[in-house]
Design an enzyme around this catalytic site. Structure first.
Site, PDB file in Angstrom:
ATOM      1  N   TYR A   6       1.102  -1.496  -0.127  1.00  0.00           N
ATOM      2  CA  TYR A   6      -0.251  -0.356  -0.071  1.00  0.00           C
ATOM      3  C   TYR A   6       1.256   1.032  -0.480  1.00  0.00           C
ATOM      4  CZ  TYR A   6      -4.208  -3.292   0.319  1.00  0.00           C
ATOM      5  OH  TYR A   6      -4.965  -4.172  -0.115  1.00  0.00           O
ATOM      6  N   LEU A  45       2.582   4.406   0.571  1.00  0.00           N
ATOM      7  CA  LEU A  45       3.180   5.075   2.211  1.00  0.00           C
ATOM      8  C   LEU A  45       2.606   6.445   1.803  1.00  0.00           C
ATOM      9  CD1 LEU A  45       6.030   3.403   2.553  1.00  0.00           C
ATOM     10  CD2 LEU A  45       4.193   3.182   4.167  1.00  0.00           C
ATOM     11  N   SER A  71       2.867   8.513  -2.366  1.00  0.00           N
ATOM     12  CA  SER A  71       1.357   8.071  -2.767  1.00  0.00           C
ATOM     13  C   SER A  71       1.630   9.304  -3.854  1.00  0.00           C
ATOM     14  CB  SER A  71       0.683   8.237  -1.424  1.00  0.00           C
ATOM     15  OG  SER A  71      -0.849   7.521  -2.084  1.00  0.00           O
ATOM     16  N   HIS A  83      -1.592  10.021  -5.140  1.00  0.00           N
ATOM     17  CA  HIS A  83      -2.298  10.763  -4.952  1.00  0.00           C
ATOM     18  C   HIS A  83      -1.955  12.089  -4.336  1.00  0.00           C
ATOM     19  CE1 HIS A  83      -6.159   8.151  -5.272  1.00  0.00           C
ATOM     20  NE2 HIS A  83      -5.923   7.118  -4.878  1.00  0.00           N
ATOM     21  N   ASP A 105      -9.371   7.621  -7.926  1.00  0.00           N
ATOM     22  CA  ASP A 105     -10.144   6.371  -7.515  1.00  0.00           C
ATOM     23  C   ASP A 105     -11.471   6.321  -8.125  1.00  0.00           C
ATOM     24  OD1 ASP A 105      -7.453   5.386  -6.593  1.00  0.00           O
ATOM     25  OD2 ASP A 105      -8.263   5.473  -4.120  1.00  0.00           O
ATOM     26  N   GLU A 163      -4.208  -2.339  -8.495  1.00  0.00           N
ATOM     27  CA  GLU A 163      -5.497  -1.780  -8.062  1.00  0.00           C
ATOM     28  C   GLU A 163      -6.084  -1.339  -9.695  1.00  0.00           C
ATOM     29  OE1 GLU A 163      -4.912   2.178  -5.825  1.00  0.00           O
ATOM     30  OE2 GLU A 163      -3.879   0.359  -4.308  1.00  0.00           O
TER      31      GLU A 163
HETATM   32 ZN   LIG Z   1      -5.924   5.684  -4.900  1.00  0.00          ZN
END
Ligand SMILES: [Zn+2]
Length: 342
Positions: free
Chosen positions: A191, A193, A197, A199, A206, A256
């Protein structure tokens, strides 16, 4: 290395030495000198032949393009590159983390830029998609591309079923998300960190599917059935799937299927057509320079893409004088210039 001929000569010399000093006569000395002279002449002839053979082999060896020999290739004059149609722009250290091709992963951290502007998606009342909460925001260019993608989707299919569930995240928001995720799964290694990220860039979001009857479905598993048009066309709007299931070894992130990332045209098209994830693409572009750019043809246009390595203080990057271009840092070690030839 001693060959047979050299060994023979050594033997003769020894014998000759013994003869000369045991019972040396003018006749034996003359014979020895004559023998040595013959041997030397022979060896010169043999050596000459060997060299000639070698040259012949080089000249007749098939070259890769079948047109020029290896010899001609190395001596042909190189065509002069015309730098006069380029300007240079001076880029500083912080520019490395600006632009739509920034690579953010566990090796390349990213601090959200303080001067970046994010557009709140909820505020847009003309959109053909829904948002899961009122605080989801994206970078301006990404926001506009998402608008075009979903408007085309609506025009083609009459559907408005894409729902944006996450967009830009600060480090604190990513920390919360990370904590939630790792508390519910076994393997936290996969995942993003906080500080590392995708994002944080504002170029990532998403999605899930929110059907007309109110049913909510995950995008990755159900897109083929409910949003096939998006699956087939997102790359034409500048988007990539950032974490494909078969690229975990490069991305470090487990599949993902709902995480979109904006990189812009023509990169998204090239990456999809050649099955490259962002890690692979950024590394691949290092093979291309202003003198020998990567050419990408899409949407009736020809684009040139090339890389310039970052220097310690400022980096001078060549950009075309009379063409529209963009420069993006790769958030690692260099800058990528993209321009359209037409
Ligand atoms: Zn995402």
């Amino acid at each position: 290395m001693k060959n047979g001929f050299q060994r023979r000569r050594a033997l003769i010399s020894k014998r000759a030495y013994r003869k000369v000093y045991s019972k040396a006569t003018p006749i034996t000395t003359a014979i020895i000198v004559l023998l040595v002279a013959i041997i030397v002449t022979l060896s010169v002839i043999i050596a000459k032949d060997a060299i000639e053979d070698k040259r012949l082999n080089t000249e007749t060896a098939p070259s890769t393009d079948g047109a020029t020999s290896a010899y001609e290739q190395t001596t042909a004059p190189k065509e002069e590159f015309d730098y006069s149609v380029y300007d240079t722009v001076s880029l500083g250290a912080s520019d490395i983390s600006k632009g739509t091709l920034v690579l953010v992963n566990r090796q390349n951290g990213f601090a959200p830029l303080s001067d970046s502007v994010h557009i709140n998606l909820y505020a847009d009342k003309d959109r053909h998609y829904s948002v899961a909460s009122s605080d989801i925001a994206l970078d301006q260019e990404t926001y506009e591309a998402l608008g075009k993608l979903t408007t085309s989707f609506f025009n083609e299919t009459g559907k408005e079923i894409l729902q944006i569930t996450a967009g830009f995240r600060t480090k604190e928001q990513q920390q919360k998300y990370y904590n939630d995720m790792v508390s519910s799964v076994e393997d936290e290694d996969y995942y993003e960190l906080p500080g590392y990220s995708d994002h944080h860039t504002g170029f990532a979001f998403d999605v899930k599917l929110y059907l007309e009857d109110g049913t909510s479905l995950s995008y990755g598993k159900n897109a083929e059935e409910h949003a096939k048009w998006i699956v087939d066309n997102y790359h034409k709007y500048g988007f990539i799937m950032r974490y494909p299931g078969d690229k975990t070894e490069h991305t470090g992130i487990i599949a993902e299927g709902n995480h979109f990332r904006y990189v812009g045209i023509p990169h998204s098209v090239y990456m999809r057509e050649n099955s490259l994830c962002l890690e692979e693409y950024v590394s691949y572009l290092k093979h291309y320079s202003v003198e020998e750019p990567l050419e990408i043809m899409t949407g009736g246009k020809v684009y040139c893409v090339y890389y310039t390595q970052k220097l310690s203080e400022t980096t001078q990057v060549y950009v075309p004088k009379d063409k529209m271009y963009s420069v993006s840092g790769n958030n690692a070690d260099g800058f990528i210039v993209t321009y359209s030839v037409d």
